[in-house]
Enzyme design. Structure first.
Site, mmCIF file in Angstrom:
data_model
loop_
_atom_site.group_PDB
_atom_site.id
_atom_site.type_symbol
_atom_site.label_atom_id
_atom_site.label_comp_id
_atom_site.label_asym_id
_atom_site.label_seq_id
_atom_site.Cartn_x
_atom_site.Cartn_y
_atom_site.Cartn_z
ATOM 1 N N HIS A 1 -59.599 46.492 -34.321
ATOM 2 C CA HIS A 1 -58.414 46.813 -33.505
ATOM 3 C C HIS A 1 -58.324 48.303 -33.183
ATOM 4 C CE1 HIS A 1 -56.269 47.772 -37.386
ATOM 5 N NE2 HIS A 1 -55.645 48.641 -36.608
ATOM 6 N N GLY B 1 -52.177 54.869 -38.729
ATOM 7 C CA GLY B 1 -53.114 55.995 -38.751
ATOM 8 C C GLY B 1 -54.185 55.843 -39.804
ATOM 9 N N SER C 1 -55.594 52.772 -40.356
ATOM 10 C CA SER C 1 -56.399 51.615 -39.959
ATOM 11 C C SER C 1 -57.876 51.963 -39.875
ATOM 12 C CB SER C 1 -55.939 51.102 -38.593
ATOM 13 O OG SER C 1 -54.661 50.525 -38.679
ATOM 14 N N ASP D 1 -61.246 41.426 -38.355
ATOM 15 C CA ASP D 1 -60.946 42.794 -37.922
ATOM 16 C C ASP D 1 -61.988 43.769 -38.472
ATOM 17 O OD1 ASP D 1 -59.613 44.888 -36.756
ATOM 18 O OD2 ASP D 1 -57.992 44.978 -38.244
#
Length: 305
Positions: A92, A248, A250, A152
């Site tokens: 993502h 922030g 991720s 992800d």
């Protein structure tokens, strides 16, 4: 049984090739440069970038570091070095603000390792290694279902390799060191994200926090339709909250330590509800379930390049 055996054999072969490549360097995976070994909500600063030599900051903007304090320029997501020329991050992270892929072409991305503080100083600049991205590979089954991410995971291949030292090193993949982390395993995450749910400013200094692993059945009570055993790991202080990854962070690592002092990449910071809330643990991509996917693509594209 035959199919399972073949899959396991292919993983072993790929892992052996991958490890052989890594061993060309005198730097072992999962070993920090520190003599000894907290988005991070409820965390604290590590002693130096030597404690997190595998973490990187990903950026697409024109300002790399030391932005005005009120701006979040210079950092988009975290990532983790697993090979001199390869970084793992969250899929993502490659989307734009409207969740469209891709946000920009690969050559707009920069990956910087060896960063502790994003303030520009002579000492820190000497440690930083900034690389451009040759290609990114996002998992084909990645999807976002109302903020809950599935599959992800993404790989970034760099145009030129990192030079390993005390401040820039690879982390181990799970195959070489461990199976799934158990409940209350010694695991940590780190990043330059916001340090509380209501904050709007990314941290200029790296933050770390210890993350207890929460068992699958407990996690499913909170996210009954979103969490999948093979895809996700669940972490945080379930009853107390306070420790978590946040906006922030991720793409950054959930790293777990073994008894021999080495660290492996158990998870990738993916999603959650708020930051550090009670009964709302953070969700991490379970790297062990995607290790064959990772190894195959690194092997193929490294050879192709």
């Amino acid at each position: 049984m035959i199919v399972t055996s073949l899959v396991q054999t292919s993983v072993v072969v790929l892992a052996t090739i991958f490890q052989a490549s890594a061993n060309r360097s005198t730097i072992q995976c999962g070993r920090t440069g520190a003599s000894v070994n907290a988005r991070v909500s409820g965390g604290s600063e590590p002693k130096s970038s030597e404690d997190w030599p595998w973490i990187v900051t990903l950026n697409t903007g024109p300002y790399l570091f030391n932005p005005p304090r009120s701006w979040n320029l210079g950092h988009d997501c975290g990532g983790t070095i697993v090979h001199a020329q390869w970084v793992i991050t969250a899929a993502h992270c490659l989307d734009d603000e409207n969740k469209k892929f891709p946000e920009v072409t690969p050559d707009f991305w920069t990956v910087t390792a060896g960063v502790f503080s994003r303030h520009v100083t002579t000492a820190s600049v000497q440690r930083w290694q900034t690389k451009k991205v040759l290609r990114y590979i996002r998992h084909k089954n990645f999807r976002d279902e109302g903020g809950a991410q599935h599959h992800d995971i993404a790989l970034l291949q760099l145009k030129t390799p990192f030079v390993f030292n005390n401040f820039v090193r690879p982390i181990c993949l799970p195959y070489f060191r461990a199976t799934n982390p158990g409940v209350h395993s010694r695991c940590k995450t780190a990043g330059w994200g916001i340090t509380s749910e209501n904050s709007k400013v990314y941290s200029l200094r790296l933050q770390e926090v210890q993350i207890p692993i929460i068992n699958y059945s407990t996690c499913r009570l909170v996210y009954p339709n979103s969490v999948q055993r093979k895809e996700h790991l669940c972490g945080g202080e379930f009853y107390y909250g306070k420790v978590d990854a946040c906006k922030g962070d991720s793409g950054g690592p959930l790293a777990c330590e073994l008894s021999d002092g080495s660290w492996y990449l158990a998870g990738i910071v993916s999603w959650g509800v708020g930051c550090g809330r009670k009964h709302a643990p953070g969700i991490y991509t379970n790297v062990r379930s995607y290790e064959q996917w990772v190894l195959k693509r690194i092997a193929y594209y490294s050879y192709k390049t």
